[in-house]
Design a protein around this motif. Structure first.
Motif, PDB file in Angstrom:
ATOM      1  N   GLY A  56      30.623 -16.540  29.073  1.00 45.29           N
ATOM      2  CA  GLY A  56      29.244 -16.657  29.539  1.00 45.29           C
ATOM      3  C   GLY A  56      28.299 -17.202  28.500  1.00 45.29           C
ATOM      4  O   GLY A  56      27.110 -17.396  28.777  1.00 45.29           O
ATOM      5  N   THR A  57      28.808 -17.463  27.293  1.00 47.66           N
ATOM      6  CA  THR A  57      27.952 -17.998  26.219  1.00 47.66           C
ATOM      7  C   THR A  57      28.288 -19.450  25.882  1.00 47.66           C
ATOM      8  O   THR A  57      27.705 -20.020  24.963  1.00 47.66           O
ATOM      9  CB  THR A  57      28.111 -17.148  24.950  1.00 47.66           C
ATOM     10  N   GLU A  58      29.214 -20.045  26.614  1.00 47.39           N
ATOM     11  CA  GLU A  58      29.662 -21.406  26.295  1.00 47.39           C
ATOM     12  C   GLU A  58      28.761 -22.492  26.859  1.00 47.39           C
ATOM     13  O   GLU A  58      28.960 -23.667  26.562  1.00 47.39           O
ATOM     14  CB  GLU A  58      31.091 -21.622  26.819  1.00 47.39           C
ATOM     15  N   GLY A  59      27.791 -22.123  27.682  1.00 48.87           N
ATOM     16  CA  GLY A  59      26.882 -23.109  28.231  1.00 48.87           C
ATOM     17  C   GLY A  59      27.447 -23.847  29.434  1.00 48.87           C
ATOM     18  O   GLY A  59      28.520 -23.516  29.949  1.00 48.87           O
ATOM     19  N   VAL A  60      26.715 -24.873  29.839  1.00 46.79           N
ATOM     20  CA  VAL A  60      27.064 -25.614  31.042  1.00 46.79           C
ATOM     21  C   VAL A  60      28.408 -26.326  30.875  1.00 46.79           C
ATOM     22  O   VAL A  60      29.258 -26.297  31.769  1.00 46.79           O
ATOM     23  CB  VAL A  60      25.957 -26.635  31.379  1.00 46.79           C
ATOM     24  N   VAL A  61      28.606 -26.948  29.731  1.00 45.62           N
ATOM     25  CA  VAL A  61      29.852 -27.680  29.505  1.00 45.62           C
ATOM     26  C   VAL A  61      31.039 -26.716  29.483  1.00 45.62           C
ATOM     27  O   VAL A  61      32.104 -27.001  30.047  1.00 45.62           O
ATOM     28  CB  VAL A  61      29.779 -28.474  28.188  1.00 45.62           C
ATOM     29  N   GLY A  62      30.862 -25.547  28.856  1.00 45.71           N
ATOM     30  CA  GLY A  62      31.934 -24.566  28.813  1.00 45.71           C
ATOM     31  C   GLY A  62      32.323 -24.066  30.190  1.00 45.71           C
ATOM     32  O   GLY A  62      33.511 -23.903  30.501  1.00 45.71           O
ATOM     33  N   LEU A  63      31.323 -23.824  31.039  1.00 50.20           N
ATOM     34  CA  LEU A  63      31.617 -23.379  32.405  1.00 50.20           C
ATOM     35  C   LEU A  63      32.339 -24.478  33.185  1.00 50.20           C
ATOM     36  O   LEU A  63      33.279 -24.203  33.937  1.00 50.20           O
ATOM     37  CB  LEU A  63      30.317 -22.989  33.128  1.00 50.20           C
ATOM     38  N   THR A  64      31.906 -25.711  33.001  1.00 52.10           N
ATOM     39  CA  THR A  64      32.558 -26.825  33.694  1.00 52.10           C
ATOM     40  C   THR A  64      34.020 -26.929  33.300  1.00 52.10           C
ATOM     41  O   THR A  64      34.900 -27.146  34.151  1.00 52.10           O
ATOM     42  CB  THR A  64      31.825 -28.134  33.371  1.00 52.10           C
ATOM     43  N   ARG A  65      34.305 -26.786  32.020  1.00 54.16           N
ATOM     44  CA  ARG A  65      35.694 -26.843  31.567  1.00 54.16           C
ATOM     45  C   ARG A  65      36.504 -25.682  32.156  1.00 54.16           C
ATOM     46  O   ARG A  65      37.660 -25.860  32.541  1.00 54.16           O
ATOM     47  CB  ARG A  65      35.732 -26.776  30.038  1.00 54.16           C
ATOM     48  N   TRP A  66      35.906 -24.486  32.197  1.00 48.42           N
ATOM     49  CA  TRP A  66      36.600 -23.324  32.738  1.00 48.42           C
ATOM     50  C   TRP A  66      36.958 -23.545  34.210  1.00 48.42           C
ATOM     51  O   TRP A  66      38.069 -23.254  34.642  1.00 48.42           O
ATOM     52  CB  TRP A  66      35.717 -22.089  32.585  1.00 48.42           C
TER      53      TRP A  66
END
Length: 426
Positions: A56-66
């Motif tokens: 939840g702390t990875e930001g928009v790009v992190g969520l997209t990758r997940w």
């Protein structure tokens, strides 16, 4: 609930759904003993495909990758639709797990009944607020290659285009936007090649930049060799005037005997020895002289490498914008980069010459600059009979005005001798 307890519950449910109460496989018709159902995807099978965790702390790009990785794991593992949310939420950690536990408390058992699309929507609303997406859209719009680092630019471009689909709705838009961020040294070549896919464009850009960097290194080595030879042959004569500027838009070398004109002018009301060099792409100010000019240094989007006469390369990442050059009592704006210079306070290059439509007549050592309905002409030091500048008589009030602006004032005593009495002079 711990991931282990959730796994146990999921595995038990899958086992019950995959067999009848008498232990036989579920099937229809008389051939049920001859029909074998596919092995179900258990949680352990799902985890073997190595899904990403999300805190939840990875930001928009992190969520997209997940999300992308999760959907890939669903396909590889053969995860059943009804188990996608159960399995996916087991990869949540930290703040994201706290958020999901809140969903369970609010929805109860229905939380696990939601579809994967619903979960994606909820997580996107939570971790991709419109304000953050707007910032990323602005970043994509202004994204440029920094220095010559095409791979870093490519990686960030691909990350942003996953989210900012408004600007890159199709492959053609992606290619055009990707090319728009290139530096001048490869932009024209890539554009003229008219690549049709982003992958093709990326490969072409990397090849061209590698070629440019190799050429730059070879030229740098060759120039250093020539400078060493010149230094040995001339025993250091004019070494401070033979310099080369190399930057992202090309290179420029100056031969002081053929393509330069020198003179003394006011720069921000201070006398500056100036070299007009047609071989320089940009204009420079000596670091020492720049400290006398009350103008702040502003950062550049791209760093420049400047090679000096001794072969030393210095990086320049700031510029002094809006300096005022007084050319024959007419003001001109000029932007200057601060570097260590030798004989001159300022070197004026082709960026200023082109912008002001100036003409440098090298063999006559003249500088002509159109200004309104007139043309300003300056005769350089070497073709002005050794005189640095023409002297003009001014009033005391005018002299005081220059002094208040910080100009240097020199007092000269002039004596005249009478013809009839040469012994006394005043």
């Amino acid at each position: 609930m711990t991931p282990e307890s959730i796994q146990a519950m999921i595995d038990q449910a899958l086992l019950r759904n995959s067999t009848n109460r008498d232990g036989s496989h579920s099937s229809h018709g008389d051939n049920r003993r001859n029909v074998q159902t596919a092995r179900p995807c258990f949680y352990a099978d799902f985890m073997k495909c190595q899904p990403l965790n999300f805190k939840g702390t990875e930001g928009v790009v992190g969520l997209t990758r997940w999300i992308e990785k999760m959907e890939s794991v669903f396909n590889i593992s053969g995860c059943a639709i009804e188990n996608q949310v159960k399995f996916a939420t087991c990869t949540l950690l930290g703040a994201a797990l706290t958020w999901w536990n809140g969903q369970i408390r609010t929805l109860g058992p229905e939380a696990y009944a939601m579809t994967w699309e619903v979960l994606k929507k909820k997580m996107t609303d939570k971790y991709c607020p419109q304000g953050e997406i707007k910032k990323l859209e602005i970043e994509l719009w202004n994204l440029k290659v920094k220095g010559n680092d095409v791979p870093a630019y490519t990686e960030r471009f691909q990350e942003l285009t996953l989210i900012c689909t408004k600007f890159v709705a199709n492959e053609i838009d992606k290619v055009d936007k990707y090319i728009s961020g290139f530096p001048d040294n490869i932009y024209g070549n890539v554009k003229s090649a008219r690549p049709k896919t982003l992958d093709e464009t990326i490969e072409l850009a990397n090849d061209l930049m590698d070629q440019k960097l190799r050429t730059y290194a070879e030229r740098q080595s060759d120039n250093k060799r020539k400078a060493d030879d010149s230094s040995r042959n001339n025993h250091g004569v004019l070494a401070t005037q033979i310099w080369e500027c190399k930057e992202k838009r090309g290179n420029a070398s100056g031969n002081p005997d053929t393509n330069v004109v020198t003179g003394t002018f006011l720069l921000n009301n201070r006398n500056a020895s100036i070299l007009f060099d047609t071989g320089a792409d940009r204009s420079f100010i000596s670091s020492a002289f720049s400290s006398l000019i009350d103008i702040a240094h502003t950062p550049l989007e791209n760093s420049y490498d400047v090679e000096l006469a001794d072969g030393k390369i210095v990086g320049v990442d700031t510029i002094m914008r809006g300096c005022t050059l007084n050319f024959l009592n007419h003001p001109f704006n000029i932007d200057l980069m601060a570097v260590e210079l030798g004989s001159f306070d300022v070197i004026i290059g082709m960026d200023w010459v082109r912008r002001c439509h100036a003409v440098i007549v090298c063999d006559e050592k003249l500088v002509r600059i159109p200004y309104g309905n007139e043309t300003l002409v300056f005769c350089g030091n070497e073709s002005n009979d050794g005189r640095e500048s023409r002297l003009t008589i001014i009033s005391c009030s005018k002299a005081q005005e220059y002094m208040e602006k910080g100009c240097q004032i020199f007092l000269a005593q002039i004596s005249a001798k009478k013809g009839e009495d040469k012994s006394e002079g005043k």
